[in-house]
Design a protein around this motif. Structure first.
Motif, PDB file in Angstrom:
ATOM      1  N   ARG A 399       0.329  -3.121  -3.719  1.00 64.58           N
ATOM      2  CA  ARG A 399       1.367  -4.138  -3.053  1.00 64.58           C
ATOM      3  C   ARG A 399       2.381  -4.864  -3.957  1.00 64.58           C
ATOM      4  O   ARG A 399       3.563  -5.229  -3.604  1.00 64.58           O
ATOM      5  N   ASP A 400       1.697  -5.329  -4.926  1.00 67.52           N
ATOM      6  CA  ASP A 400       2.531  -6.148  -5.999  1.00 67.52           C
ATOM      7  C   ASP A 400       3.485  -5.067  -6.706  1.00 67.52           C
ATOM      8  O   ASP A 400       4.285  -5.630  -7.571  1.00 67.52           O
ATOM      9  N   PRO A 403       8.699  -3.221  -3.366  1.00 68.19           N
ATOM     10  CA  PRO A 403       9.507  -4.066  -3.059  1.00 68.19           C
ATOM     11  C   PRO A 403       9.476  -4.513  -1.670  1.00 68.19           C
ATOM     12  O   PRO A 403       8.825  -3.691  -0.929  1.00 68.19           O
ATOM     13  N   ASN A 404       9.584  -5.780  -1.257  1.00 66.41           N
ATOM     14  CA  ASN A 404       9.424  -6.412   0.003  1.00 66.41           C
ATOM     15  C   ASN A 404      10.471  -5.677   0.968  1.00 66.41           C
ATOM     16  O   ASN A 404      11.539  -5.308   0.581  1.00 66.41           O
ATOM     17  N   GLY A 405      10.110  -5.321   2.154  1.00 68.73           N
ATOM     18  CA  GLY A 405      10.826  -4.631   3.159  1.00 68.73           C
ATOM     19  C   GLY A 405      10.847  -3.310   3.072  1.00 68.73           C
ATOM     20  O   GLY A 405      11.440  -2.552   4.022  1.00 68.73           O
ATOM     21  N   SER A 406      10.257  -2.477   2.175  1.00 64.52           N
ATOM     22  CA  SER A 406      10.344  -1.167   2.166  1.00 64.52           C
ATOM     23  C   SER A 406       9.317  -0.804   3.190  1.00 64.52           C
ATOM     24  O   SER A 406       8.121  -1.426   3.561  1.00 64.52           O
ATOM     25  N   THR A 408       6.668   1.465   2.300  1.00 67.05           N
ATOM     26  CA  THR A 408       5.695   1.462   1.997  1.00 67.05           C
ATOM     27  C   THR A 408       4.913   0.062   2.027  1.00 67.05           C
ATOM     28  O   THR A 408       3.664  -0.227   2.162  1.00 67.05           O
ATOM     29  N   ALA A 409       5.874  -1.059   1.695  1.00 66.85           N
ATOM     30  CA  ALA A 409       5.277  -2.449   1.812  1.00 66.85           C
ATOM     31  C   ALA A 409       4.790  -2.706   3.344  1.00 66.85           C
ATOM     32  O   ALA A 409       3.768  -3.313   3.330  1.00 66.85           O
ATOM     33  N   LYS A 410       5.623  -2.202   4.221  1.00 58.09           N
ATOM     34  CA  LYS A 410       5.193  -2.283   5.681  1.00 58.09           C
ATOM     35  C   LYS A 410       3.826  -1.728   6.031  1.00 58.09           C
ATOM     36  O   LYS A 410       2.992  -2.043   6.784  1.00 58.09           O
ATOM     37  N   ASP A 413       1.218  -3.636   4.239  1.00 55.26           N
ATOM     38  CA  ASP A 413       0.695  -4.960   4.729  1.00 55.26           C
ATOM     39  C   ASP A 413       0.179  -5.022   6.205  1.00 55.26           C
ATOM     40  O   ASP A 413      -0.560  -5.741   6.308  1.00 55.26           O
ATOM     41  N   TYR A 414       0.359  -3.811   6.949  1.00 58.38           N
ATOM     42  CA  TYR A 414      -0.378  -3.701   8.128  1.00 58.38           C
ATOM     43  C   TYR A 414      -1.715  -3.771   8.097  1.00 58.38           C
ATOM     44  O   TYR A 414      -2.456  -4.399   8.800  1.00 58.38           O
ATOM     45  N   LYS A 417      -3.069  -7.358   6.276  1.00 64.49           N
ATOM     46  CA  LYS A 417      -3.212  -8.440   6.936  1.00 64.49           C
ATOM     47  C   LYS A 417      -4.272  -8.228   7.920  1.00 64.49           C
ATOM     48  O   LYS A 417      -4.758  -9.319   8.662  1.00 64.49           O
TER      49      LYS A 417
END
Length: 511
Positions: A399-400, A403-406, A408-410, A413-414, A417
């Motif tokens: 995750r680090d 990029p945010n919003g990509s 892959t990040a989503k 994050d699912y 979280k």
């Protein structure tokens, strides 16, 4: 004339008894007043519903086609596509069809079906050379034919017995029926229910089928049968709901269904909620609940004071229950689906690695499927916990780097979280890894809504949910829904309320 006791002449014991009696009478008056008030509210509600239904039935209707009816074109499109493919095959050159084709392996037709033998023999068994041909064998092929259903009549003959001397007349009582003074037997009612709610045949189609069989039964009559049968089956559904809520772990899911808006000529989105037992439970059952919206209050109203472990997706409607003692169990299949979609979209190596690790968790579940809860917990601790910890550390590190919003990040994050809820199953052998159990049980609604399009009202939606609860629970227990409903509707009129549990699908034994 009312007698009034002289309080001055009464002993203390008599005064206390009189006071207690007065309190008892006051309590009874308050209870009766509350009951009268509740009955009055129900009467007003029923009168409103009757007026609304009469308005729907007798008011002027528009000749415009409802947009919801567009779903009826699905079957026509499938038929057209099949016809186009058949025509295309005829236009293809013979050389393109010269490749050897494997003969389809069809299951034999059921042996209990009656057979009509149709023989095909040559008109002339004389060879061109003048010799007589000899029969050396035969080829046999079978085709499935259909004849409209056969109706039978039960003629109940009740003898009249009289005493000539005292002129006393006696007769045997009328057998109890689900619909008093009606023509349908329990078998016919069961057929209509199964055809409508299991085979997804709307009543207007059943009306036409009965008509082809030579029996004219109006659709309005069929609707009355469905309504009355639903009312009689409701206590059984209430008992089934109580049995499900006695479980410590249950599944929950919801799916949209269109419902006709009251007083309007359009539909709006309603929802069916499904609550089922887990694959590890001794009880096999599912209960559906129909609601006019997806608001979380509907789930809370159904669950009531239940505070067990709820296996569900991340829908916000369940969140309020988690603050009231319900334990959230996440669905690993939903987390896996995020990475699967990512891998399908761009062949992501990160998604492939995540899928490989989650697949390891599912491999442990396959090995522990038939184990006891204790053994299942033990093997999870030994094999699944290390995989889970490694996967979590890997997700945090990845995750680090993204990029945010990509996408892959989503996907990361699912899972991150919801990691606590996703891995709670590891600490309890009675908890499943995902919510697939209830998603399978809610599939009949997805199949049915393409046929009947929408629910006519909130009441009809709730009735459909109730009857489908019994049908689908019967299927889960390996019962034929028709045989189950026929026997239940036969025994229900004389079944004691205290013994209603004997008719539940998981306890039902054919008479």
């Amino acid at each position: 004339m009312t007698f009034s006791p002289n309080l001055d002449q009464m002993t203390p014991e008599q005064l206390r008894a009189l006071a207690a009696r007065a309190l008892q009478l006051q309590s009874q008056v308050e209870a009766m007043s509350k009951k009268i008030q509740n009955d009055g509210t129900l009467i007003v509600q029923f009168k409103f519903e009757i007026a609304l239904l009469k308005r729907h039935k007798f008011a002027k209707r528009s000749e415009q086609i409802s947009p919801a009816q567009g779903s009826l074109l699905d079957d026509l499109l499938d038929t057209d596509l099949e016809a186009i493919e058949a025509e295309l095959k005829q236009l293809l050159p013979t050389s393109s069809q010269s490749e050897p084709r494997q003969s389809p392996k069809r299951a034999p037709l059921p042996p209990q079906f009656p057979r009509t033998v149709i023989r095909h023999e040559p008109e002339n068994t004389q060879c061109a050379c003048g010799c007589q041909l000899q029969r050396i064998g035969e080829d046999v092929s079978e085709k499935l034919d259909y004849t409209p259903g056969v109706f039978t009549v039960e003629q109940h003959v009740r003898g009249k017995w009289a005493c000539r001397q005292c002129e006393t007349l006696i007769q045997a009582p009328v057998p109890a029926q689900v619909i008093d003074k009606g023509i349908p037997t329990a078998g016919l009612l069961a057929h209509v229910m199964v055809a409508k709610f299991a085979d997804h045949l709307p009543l207007y189609r059943q009306e036409k089928i009965f008509g082809r069989a030579g029996l004219e039964i109006a659709r309005s009559t069929l609707a009355q049968w469905v309504g009355q049968t639903g009312v009689r089956l409701q206590p059984l559904v209430d008992a089934l709901r109580e049995a499900v809520l006695n479980q410590g772990v249950i599944h929950a899911d919801e799916t949209p269904v269109q419902m006709l808006a009251p007083g309007e000529k359009k539909t709006h989105r309603a929802y069916v909620w499904a609550y089922s037992t887990t694959p590890f439970s001794a009880l096999n059952a599912v209960v559906y609940d129909f609601s006019p919206s997806r608001a979380g209050e509907h789930a809370r109203n159904f669950l009531g004071n239940w505070n067990g472990k709820l296996v569900c997706d991340d829908f916000a409607g369940y969140k309020a229950g988690f603050d009231q003692g319900i334990t959230e169990i996440g669905c690993m299949a939903h987390a896996r689906r995020k990475f699967f979609d990512l891998h399908v979209a761009n062949k992501s190596q990160l998604a492939e690695q995540a899928l490989h690790s989650i697949g390891g968790l599912y491999e442990v579940e396959r090995q522990a499927r038939d184990m006891s809860n204790e053994d299942r917990w033990r093997i999870r601790q030994e094999m699944a916990v290390p995989i889970s910890k490694t996967l979590h550390d890997w997700m945090l590190a990845q995750r680090d780097l993204v990029p945010n919003g990509s996408a892959t990040a989503k996907a990361l994050d699912y899972s991150l979280k919801r990691w606590v809820a996703l891995t709670r199953y590891l600490d309890d052998g009675a908890v499943p890894i995902d919510n697939n159990q209830v998603e399978n049980q809610i599939r009949p609604w997805a199949l049915g809504r393409s046929n009947w399009l929408f629910a006519g009202s909130l009441r009809s939606g709730k009735r459909a949910a109730a009857i489908m609860s019994l049908i689908q629970s019967a299927r889960m227990n390996g019962h034929d829904p028709y045989a189950y409903l026929k026997d239940v509707l036969t025994r229900l009129p004389t079944q004691r309320a205290s013994e209603i549990g004997q008719l539940l699908p998981h306890q039902w034994v054919p008479a």
